[in-house]
Design an enzyme around this catalytic site. Structure first.
Site, PDB file in Angstrom:
ATOM      1  N   LEU A 239     -21.974  -1.379  -0.194  1.00 33.52           N
ATOM      2  CA  LEU A 239     -23.039  -1.525   0.811  1.00 33.52           C
ATOM      3  C   LEU A 239     -23.339  -0.220   1.564  1.00 33.52           C
ATOM      4  O   LEU A 239     -24.018  -0.229   2.581  1.00 33.52           O
ATOM      5  CB  LEU A 239     -22.685  -2.652   1.788  1.00 33.52           C
ATOM      6  CG  LEU A 239     -22.681  -4.040   1.138  1.00 33.52           C
ATOM      7  CD1 LEU A 239     -22.000  -5.073   2.043  1.00 33.52           C
ATOM      8  CD2 LEU A 239     -24.094  -4.496   0.802  1.00 33.52           C
TER       9      LEU A 239
ATOM     10  N   TYR B  19       0.866  -1.188   0.000  1.00 30.83           N
ATOM     11  CA  TYR B  19       0.000   0.000   0.000  1.00 30.83           C
ATOM     12  C   TYR B  19       0.899   1.232   0.000  1.00 30.83           C
ATOM     13  O   TYR B  19       1.847   1.293   0.790  1.00 30.83           O
ATOM     14  CB  TYR B  19      -0.888   0.098   1.247  1.00 30.83           C
ATOM     15  CG  TYR B  19      -1.840  -1.043   1.510  1.00 30.83           C
ATOM     16  CD1 TYR B  19      -2.118  -2.021   0.559  1.00 30.83           C
ATOM     17  CD2 TYR B  19      -2.469  -1.159   2.750  1.00 30.83           C
ATOM     18  CE1 TYR B  19      -3.008  -3.060   0.841  1.00 30.83           C
ATOM     19  CE2 TYR B  19      -3.361  -2.188   3.039  1.00 30.83           C
ATOM     20  CZ  TYR B  19      -3.616  -3.135   2.089  1.00 30.83           C
ATOM     21  OH  TYR B  19      -4.484  -4.155   2.363  1.00 30.83           O
TER      22      TYR B  19
HETATM   23  N1  LIG Z   1      -5.833  -8.393   2.621  1.00 26.15           N
HETATM   24  C1  LIG Z   1      -6.275  -7.857   1.516  1.00 26.15           C
HETATM   25  O1  LIG Z   1      -6.060  -8.355   0.398  1.00 26.15           O
HETATM   26  C2  LIG Z   1      -7.108  -6.595   1.608  1.00 26.15           C
HETATM   27  C3  LIG Z   1      -7.865  -6.174   0.499  1.00 26.15           C
HETATM   28  C4  LIG Z   1      -8.636  -5.007   0.645  1.00 26.15           C
HETATM   29  C5  LIG Z   1      -8.610  -4.293   1.836  1.00 26.15           C
HETATM   30  N2  LIG Z   1      -7.828  -4.718   2.895  1.00 26.15           N
HETATM   31  C6  LIG Z   1      -7.777  -3.969   4.179  1.00 26.15           C
HETATM   32  O2  LIG Z   1      -9.085  -3.696   4.631  1.00 26.15           O
HETATM   33  C7  LIG Z   1      -9.297  -2.287   4.698  1.00 26.15           C
HETATM   34  C8  LIG Z   1     -10.723  -1.984   4.346  1.00 26.15           C
HETATM   35  O3  LIG Z   1     -11.038  -2.492   3.039  1.00 26.15           O
HETATM   36  P1  LIG Z   1     -12.068  -1.745   2.124  1.00 26.15           P
HETATM   37  O4  LIG Z   1     -11.567  -0.376   1.843  1.00 26.15           O
HETATM   38  O5  LIG Z   1     -12.415  -2.621   0.995  1.00 26.15           O
HETATM   39  O6  LIG Z   1     -13.299  -1.630   3.187  1.00 26.15           O
HETATM   40  P2  LIG Z   1     -14.797  -1.201   3.106  1.00 26.15           P
HETATM   41  O7  LIG Z   1     -15.096  -0.677   4.470  1.00 26.15           O
HETATM   42  O8  LIG Z   1     -15.629  -2.290   2.566  1.00 26.15           O
HETATM   43  O9  LIG Z   1     -14.862  -0.033   2.021  1.00 26.15           O
HETATM   44  C9  LIG Z   1     -14.280   1.191   2.271  1.00 26.15           C
HETATM   45  C10 LIG Z   1     -14.815   2.212   1.284  1.00 26.15           C
HETATM   46  O10 LIG Z   1     -16.184   2.419   1.542  1.00 26.15           O
HETATM   47  C11 LIG Z   1     -16.447   3.813   1.537  1.00 26.15           C
HETATM   48  N3  LIG Z   1     -16.907   4.152   2.900  1.00 26.15           N
HETATM   49  C12 LIG Z   1     -16.392   3.784   4.087  1.00 26.15           C
HETATM   50  N4  LIG Z   1     -17.118   4.269   5.096  1.00 26.15           N
HETATM   51  C13 LIG Z   1     -18.125   4.962   4.527  1.00 26.15           C
HETATM   52  C14 LIG Z   1     -19.203   5.718   5.033  1.00 26.15           C
HETATM   53  N5  LIG Z   1     -19.412   5.821   6.354  1.00 26.15           N
HETATM   54  N6  LIG Z   1     -20.047   6.305   4.161  1.00 26.15           N
HETATM   55  C15 LIG Z   1     -19.882   6.197   2.828  1.00 26.15           C
HETATM   56  N7  LIG Z   1     -18.856   5.506   2.277  1.00 26.15           N
HETATM   57  C16 LIG Z   1     -17.992   4.900   3.124  1.00 26.15           C
HETATM   58  C17 LIG Z   1     -15.167   4.534   1.195  1.00 26.15           C
HETATM   59  O11 LIG Z   1     -15.165   4.834  -0.195  1.00 26.15           O
HETATM   60  P3  LIG Z   1     -14.791   6.318  -0.732  1.00 26.15           P
HETATM   61  O12 LIG Z   1     -13.429   6.554  -0.270  1.00 26.15           O
HETATM   62  O13 LIG Z   1     -14.914   6.189  -2.214  1.00 26.15           O
HETATM   63  O14 LIG Z   1     -15.783   7.239  -0.116  1.00 26.15           O
HETATM   64  C18 LIG Z   1     -14.096   3.506   1.453  1.00 26.15           C
HETATM   65  O15 LIG Z   1     -13.045   3.557   0.521  1.00 26.15           O
HETATM   66  C19 LIG Z   1      -8.231  -1.679   3.792  1.00 26.15           C
HETATM   67  O16 LIG Z   1      -7.925  -0.356   4.118  1.00 26.15           O
HETATM   68  C20 LIG Z   1      -7.076  -2.618   4.056  1.00 26.15           C
HETATM   69  O17 LIG Z   1      -6.448  -2.288   5.289  1.00 26.15           O
HETATM   70  C21 LIG Z   1      -7.103  -5.872   2.790  1.00 26.15           C
END
Ligand SMILES: NC(=O)c1ccc[n+]([C@@H]2O[C@H](COP(=O)([O-])OP(=O)(O)OC[C@H]3O[C@@H](n4cnc5c(N)ncnc54)[C@H](OP(=O)(O)O)[C@@H]3O)[C@@H](O)[C@H]2O)c1
Length: 327
Positions: free
Chosen positions: A221, A53
């Site tokens: 979601l 990252y």
């Molecule tokens: N191990 C792996 O392969 C892997 C893969 C993916 C992620 N991860 C880890 O998991 C973490 C979370 O993953 P994810 O980003 O996919 O999680 P997520 O919580 O499913 O999605 C986050 C996205 O949702 C939106 N969001 C979050 N809170 C919100 C709210 N209250 N209202 C409206 N939109 C909201 C934001 O998009 P916008 O920024 O566009 O507003 C944000 O980028 C990452 O940061 C990383 O540390 C690990």
């Protein structure tokens, strides 16, 4: 804030983990500092990053997220308060050996992460996925040396097939090595297969902590997408459309909306509250990118859904038909 044991270990983490995959890319350094300040103020003590990252976006590169966290911890003097999780495996440079899970790269990767994070130790060091070129014994031995050196407290794995995870547990046991204590899979109302097909049983048998990513389906979601909507042709949109734009998921979103209205809360909070209600989930990793998103997401911890609401979401999003291959 509620705190839970990190898997079977003695370390306590907040019931929500802060994800940092967008730091240095979609979230500036200044905004990342604000989000981390607020997270700590709200009681979130566990942060998840990865060496790779944030290698996306114009002004970003692998290691930038770790650099930002390192600067912040140093500036605020809070390293001791944070349970720090990072990962290795991804390609860090053009050097043919600067990736994977070989003994050589494990040593190279920890040295880079410690430097960028400005710390002497990582609490949870995770393999980001599997490396087909390296025997698991080589990786486990190399990771165990880091534990013996005091550079790492616990090891974990992400995105690997269930049989490989179990094989690694058995190899650790037979070789007298420390095992993977956590597993980091994707998990949300629209992406349940990997966890519920296999890892619930593995968790129950071996007491492994499941710390899932994408609890909001990367934003799907939150209700920001509409059925039939034609989105600009960006890589992010392509991923969301191919993974989530399915009839069953629109039905789940409608139900989320109804429940959110009943409780006068947001759809995002209902989606997160459902993940938090799953008893086999240790602590989800949230990708909040602003203070507002973070505060809203932490609010999900106070949401009490009825059994009927929870079971309607669980049955509408049934995981049985949602097979997806694992890297
Ligand atoms: N191990 C792996 O392969 C892997 C893969 C993916 C992620 N991860 C880890 O998991 C973490 C979370 O993953 P994810 O980003 O996919 O999680 P997520 O919580 O499913 O999605 C986050 C996205 O949702 C939106 N969001 C979050 N809170 C919100 C709210 N209250 N209202 C409206 N939109 C909201 C934001 O998009 P916008 O920024 O566009 O507003 C944000 O980028 C990452 O940061 C990383 O540390 C690990």
């Amino acid at each position: 804030m509620d705190y839970v044991k990190l898997g079977n270990t003695g370390t306590k983490i907040s019931k929500l983990i802060l994800g940092t995959m967008q730091f240095g890319w979609r979230v500036s350094e200044e905004e990342s500092f604000q989000v981390m300040d607020k997270a700590l103020e709200l009681g979130i003590n566990c942060f998840d990053t990865a060496d790779i990252y944030s290698s996306w976006g114009e002004n970003s590169y692998p290691g930038k997220s770790e650099e930002i966290i390192g600067k912040w911890m140093k500036d605020r003097g809070v390293r001791d308060e944070i349970v720090l999780a990072t990962k290795l495996l991804g390609k860090m440079s053009e050097d043919i050996n600067d990736k994977g899970l070989s003994r050589r790269h494990v040593r190279q990767a920890i040295s880079g992460s410690l430097k960028r994070l400005q710390t002497d130790w990582i609490d949870l060091y995770q393999i980001h996925s599997f490396d087909v070129d390296t025997p698991i014994e080589e990786t486990l031995h190399a990771l165990n040396v880091l534990i013996d050196n005091g550079e790492v407290n616990y090891i974990g794995a992400s995105n690997i097939q269930p049989w490989k995870f179990i094989e690694s547990l058995w190899r650790s046991e037979s070789l007298g090595l420390q095992r993977f204590e956590t597993f980091q899979p994707p998990y949300n109302l629209a992406r349940r297969y990997l966890v519920e097909h296999s890892f619930v049983d593995i968790h129950q048998k071996y007491n492994i902590g499941i710390i899932p990513y994408s609890p909001l389906g990367g934003g799907f979601l939150t209700g920001r997408y509409k059925k039939g909507e034609v989105l600009p042709d960006t890589p992010r949109n392509k991923g969301v459309v191919s993974r989530y734009f399915k009839e069953r998921n629109w039905i789940v979103l409608d139900r989320l909306m109804e429940i959110a209205k009943n409780h006068d809360i947001t759809l995002t909070q209902v989606a997160l509250a459902w993940v938090l209600s799953r008893e086999f989930i240790n602590a989800p990793i949230i990708g909040a990118n602003s203070i507002d998103q973070l505060v809203e997401n932490v609010g999900a911890l106070d949401v009490k859904l009825t059994n009927d609401e929870l079971s309607s979401l669980t049955s509408l999003s049934d995981w049985i038909d949602s097979y997806e291959s694992i890297r």
